[in-house]
Design a protein around this motif. Structure first.
Motif, PDB file in Angstrom:
ATOM      1  N   ALA A 169       0.831  -1.202   0.000  1.00 22.99           N
ATOM      2  CA  ALA A 169       0.000   0.000   0.000  1.00 22.99           C
ATOM      3  C   ALA A 169       0.867   1.253   0.000  1.00 22.99           C
ATOM      4  N   GLU A 170       1.943   1.233   0.785  1.00 19.41           N
ATOM      5  CA  GLU A 170       2.848   2.384   0.809  1.00 19.41           C
ATOM      6  C   GLU A 170       3.504   2.589  -0.547  1.00 19.41           C
ATOM      7  N   SER A 171       4.008   1.514  -1.144  1.00 21.04           N
ATOM      8  CA  SER A 171       4.692   1.612  -2.436  1.00 21.04           C
ATOM      9  C   SER A 171       3.768   2.141  -3.526  1.00 21.04           C
ATOM     10  N   TYR A 172       2.578   1.559  -3.616  1.00 23.61           N
ATOM     11  CA  TYR A 172       1.685   1.932  -4.717  1.00 23.61           C
ATOM     12  C   TYR A 172       1.065   3.303  -4.502  1.00 23.61           C
ATOM     13  N   ASN A 173       0.829   3.699  -3.270  1.00 25.70           N
ATOM     14  CA  ASN A 173       0.363   5.068  -3.046  1.00 25.70           C
ATOM     15  C   ASN A 173       1.403   6.082  -3.520  1.00 25.70           C
ATOM     16  N   MET A 174       2.675   5.810  -3.257  1.00 27.49           N
ATOM     17  CA  MET A 174       3.737   6.706  -3.734  1.00 27.49           C
ATOM     18  C   MET A 174       3.805   6.709  -5.250  1.00 27.49           C
ATOM     19  N   LEU A 175       3.760   5.525  -5.860  1.00 26.87           N
ATOM     20  CA  LEU A 175       3.872   5.439  -7.315  1.00 26.87           C
ATOM     21  C   LEU A 175       2.672   6.082  -7.995  1.00 26.87           C
ATOM     22  N   LEU A 176       1.505   5.935  -7.423  1.00 21.89           N
ATOM     23  CA  LEU A 176       0.294   6.478  -8.034  1.00 21.89           C
ATOM     24  C   LEU A 176       0.248   7.999  -7.993  1.00 21.89           C
ATOM     25  N   GLU A 177       0.928   8.617  -7.032  1.00 22.05           N
ATOM     26  CA  GLU A 177       1.019  10.074  -7.044  1.00 22.05           C
ATOM     27  C   GLU A 177       1.631  10.550  -8.356  1.00 22.05           C
ATOM     28  N   TYR A 178       2.567   9.792  -8.857  1.00 24.39           N
ATOM     29  CA  TYR A 178       3.226  10.124 -10.130  1.00 24.39           C
ATOM     30  C   TYR A 178       2.384   9.661 -11.318  1.00 24.39           C
ATOM     31  N   TRP A 200      -6.076 -11.411  -0.952  1.00 26.21           N
ATOM     32  CA  TRP A 200      -5.064 -10.413  -0.609  1.00 26.21           C
ATOM     33  C   TRP A 200      -5.077  -9.283  -1.626  1.00 26.21           C
ATOM     34  N   MET A 201      -5.217  -9.642  -2.885  1.00 27.22           N
ATOM     35  CA  MET A 201      -5.236  -8.614  -3.931  1.00 27.22           C
ATOM     36  C   MET A 201      -6.443  -7.689  -3.774  1.00 27.22           C
ATOM     37  N   VAL A 202      -7.593  -8.250  -3.466  1.00 26.56           N
ATOM     38  CA  VAL A 202      -8.784  -7.425  -3.255  1.00 26.56           C
ATOM     39  C   VAL A 202      -8.585  -6.507  -2.053  1.00 26.56           C
ATOM     40  N   GLN A 203      -7.965  -7.021  -1.004  1.00 21.25           N
ATOM     41  CA  GLN A 203      -7.653  -6.182   0.163  1.00 21.25           C
ATOM     42  C   GLN A 203      -6.779  -4.999  -0.239  1.00 21.25           C
ATOM     43  N   LEU A 204      -5.766  -5.269  -1.066  1.00 23.26           N
ATOM     44  CA  LEU A 204      -4.861  -4.200  -1.494  1.00 23.26           C
ATOM     45  C   LEU A 204      -5.596  -3.170  -2.343  1.00 23.26           C
ATOM     46  N   MET A 205      -6.456  -3.629  -3.255  1.00 23.92           N
ATOM     47  CA  MET A 205      -7.223  -2.700  -4.086  1.00 23.92           C
ATOM     48  C   MET A 205      -8.076  -1.782  -3.217  1.00 23.92           C
ATOM     49  N   LYS A 206      -8.695  -2.353  -2.188  1.00 24.43           N
ATOM     50  CA  LYS A 206      -9.551  -1.554  -1.310  1.00 24.43           C
ATOM     51  C   LYS A 206      -8.728  -0.617  -0.433  1.00 24.43           C
ATOM     52  N   GLU A 207      -7.569  -1.081  -0.001  1.00 25.25           N
ATOM     53  CA  GLU A 207      -6.717  -0.257   0.857  1.00 25.25           C
ATOM     54  C   GLU A 207      -6.193   0.967   0.114  1.00 25.25           C
ATOM     55  N   VAL A 208      -5.732   0.782  -1.119  1.00 26.49           N
ATOM     56  CA  VAL A 208      -5.183   1.894  -1.912  1.00 26.49           C
ATOM     57  C   VAL A 208      -6.310   2.745  -2.481  1.00 26.49           C
TER      58      VAL A 208
END
Length: 290
Positions: A169-178, A200-208
């Motif tokens: 979640a931390e990695s993709y939130n940073m990457l998605l800013e760009y 797990w993937m669905v959890q990540l989609m919901k978290e981000v």
């Protein structure tokens, strides 16, 4: 619109988007084109470069020839690159790719990014490096007119899924800013580790919870540790593309195509079945059931 989609829309409305080459304040922007309905309104077939990786590595043809191969050998409308098969992506090289794609009427769909780190790296330094490494491929994808880059998110073998979720979640939130400024989507393909777990993937989609973030289901053959039908069913609501592979039977391929259509998926089916005969078989099956 359900609560999840409204939440995802609100997130984008608060971000910065790229309009042409100018960054605009979010107050001047709307999200009217940024819901999951911004997928294609029809289905189409693309060719994943990995399906012919042996030909590229043997020197039979180069990445700049890919549009010609897709059109003249298979009569397909889209291509999906593998970053490790680019020769030297200078501006002249990218311009030649664009010209070749235009000349053959082929859409450059996405770039599959390998060897640039994992989406669930265990240290802050490695997570920042993952983001840095992928930014250049977002830039290249935008320049070529692709809609997305594909990433890997396996996680560390020694970590538990809860830790991996936090790190990803931390990695993709940073990457998605760009990525959202470039209007390039970031998707994850199930390439082992935690990404093979659909829950797990669905959890990540919901978290981000970002409309530029999604899944890219790989139709790998079913196995003792992987139920590809269950995986597809659970990750389709977040899919911005699919890595199509011929199943052990045509009936199973047809079932998964029907699942995709019934779930409302409209978009590219990127054939990644290995070799020319399997590619032609995939084209036949997809055309028959789409």
């Amino acid at each position: 619109m359900n609560r999840k989609e409204q939440s995802r829309r609100n997130f984008i409305e608060k971000g910065l988007l790229l309009s042409g080459s100018t960054f605009l304040p979010y107050q001047l922007l709307t999200a009217k084109n940024m819901t999951r309905s911004d997928r294609m309104v029809r289905d189409d077939i693309s060719l994943a470069q990995w399906a012919l990786v042996d030909e590229v590595r043997s020197g039979k043809w180069k990445t700049v020839d890919f549009p010609k191969i897709a059109r003249e050998d298979f009569d397909l409308n889209g291509i999906e690159f593998v970053n490790t098969l680019f020769e030297v992506p200078t501006i002249n090289y990218l311009n030649q790719l664009k010209k070749n794609a235009d000349d053959h009427g082929v859409k450059m769909v996405l770039i599959m990014v390998d060897a640039e780190g994992d989406g669930a790296e265990p240290t802050p330094q490695l997570r920042k490096q993952f983001v840095t490494n992928h930014k250049k491929w977002i830039d290249i994808a935008q320049y070529l007119g692709c809609h997305a880059i594909r990433t890997n998110c396996r996680g560390n073998e020694s970590s538990n899924k809860g830790e991996a979720l936090k790190w990803a979640a931390e990695s993709y939130n940073m990457l998605l800013e760009y990525a959202q400024q470039a209007r390039i989507k970031v998707v994850i393909e199930n390439h082992g580790g935690v990404s093979n777990d659909p829950d797990w993937m669905v959890q990540l989609m919901k978290e981000v919870d970002n409309l530029y973030f999604g899944t890219y289901p790989d139709w790998r053959s079913p196995g003792p540790d992987f139920d590809n039908v269950d995986y597809l069913a659970k990750t389709l609501p977040y899919a911005y593309g699919q890595s199509y592979r011929n199943q052990p039977t045509e009936e199973l391929s047809a079932k998964m195509i029907r699942m995709s259509k019934d779930a409302g998926y409209r978009g590219w089916y990127g054939i990644e079945s290995s070799g020319r005969e399997e590619i032609k078989k995939g084209i036949r099956i997809l055309k028959k059931y789409l």
